[in-house]
Design a protein around this motif. Structure first.
Motif, short mmCIF file in Angstrom:
data_model
loop_
_atom_site.label_atom_id
_atom_site.label_comp_id
_atom_site.label_asym_id
_atom_site.label_seq_id
_atom_site.Cartn_x
_atom_site.Cartn_y
_atom_site.Cartn_z
N THR A 11 0.85 -1.19 0.00
CA THR A 11 0.00 0.00 0.00
C THR A 11 0.89 1.24 0.00
OG1 THR A 11 -0.07 0.13 2.40
CG2 THR A 11 -1.76 -1.23 1.33
N LEU A 12 0.26 2.40 -0.16
CA LEU A 12 1.03 3.64 -0.14
C LEU A 12 1.68 3.87 1.22
CD1 LEU A 12 -1.34 6.01 -2.14
CD2 LEU A 12 0.78 4.93 -2.89
N SER A 13 1.00 3.48 2.28
CA SER A 13 1.59 3.64 3.61
C SER A 13 2.78 2.70 3.79
CB SER A 13 0.55 3.43 4.70
OG SER A 13 0.04 2.12 4.64
N ASP A 14 2.75 1.53 3.16
CA ASP A 14 3.90 0.63 3.21
C ASP A 14 5.11 1.27 2.53
OD1 ASP A 14 2.31 -1.30 4.42
OD2 ASP A 14 1.91 -2.36 2.54
N ASP A 16 5.65 4.49 2.11
CA ASP A 16 6.09 5.60 2.96
C ASP A 16 6.93 5.10 4.13
OD1 ASP A 16 4.91 7.55 1.41
OD2 ASP A 16 3.09 7.65 2.63
N LEU A 17 6.52 3.98 4.72
CA LEU A 17 7.27 3.41 5.84
C LEU A 17 8.65 2.93 5.39
CD1 LEU A 17 7.25 2.56 8.82
CD2 LEU A 17 6.24 0.40 8.09
N GLU A 19 10.34 4.09 2.85
CA GLU A 19 11.11 5.29 2.55
C GLU A 19 11.64 5.95 3.82
OE1 GLU A 19 10.50 8.70 -0.86
OE2 GLU A 19 8.75 7.78 0.05
N LYS A 63 6.65 8.05 -8.19
CA LYS A 63 5.51 8.79 -7.65
C LYS A 63 4.89 9.67 -8.73
CE LYS A 63 7.25 9.06 -2.96
NZ LYS A 63 7.70 9.97 -1.90
#
Length: 76
Positions: A11-14, A16-17, A19, A63
């Motif tokens: 997911t996008l939150s994955d 972000d984490l 990164e 992105k």
């Protein structure tokens, strides 16, 4: 011989984490903290900061940034 999984379900939150974690490890390596070096896989050249920068760049290039389409875009 095992094969690599080429299908990822992130997911996008994955992303972000991942990164954020890469940025923390890169910071620790730059400051000379040897504890984060133990977390990284062993390589021949041991240039982990360059590899992390390359990976962060590839993540950034994938992105798609929002630009409004209904009016002229003015940056800044």
């Amino acid at each position: 011989m095992p094969k690599y999984n080429r299908n990822f379900d992130l997911t996008l939150s994955d992303i972000d984490l991942i990164e954020a974690a890469l940025n923390v490890v890169k910071r620790d390596l730059s400051l000379g903290r040897e504890g984060s070096r133990a977390l990284l896989p062993q390589t021949d050249d041991e240039n982990h900061v360059h590899e992390i920068d390359d990976l962060l760049g590839r993540l950034h290039n994938q992105k798609i940034f929002f630009r409004p389409s209904d009016e002229p875009y003015v940056s800044g």
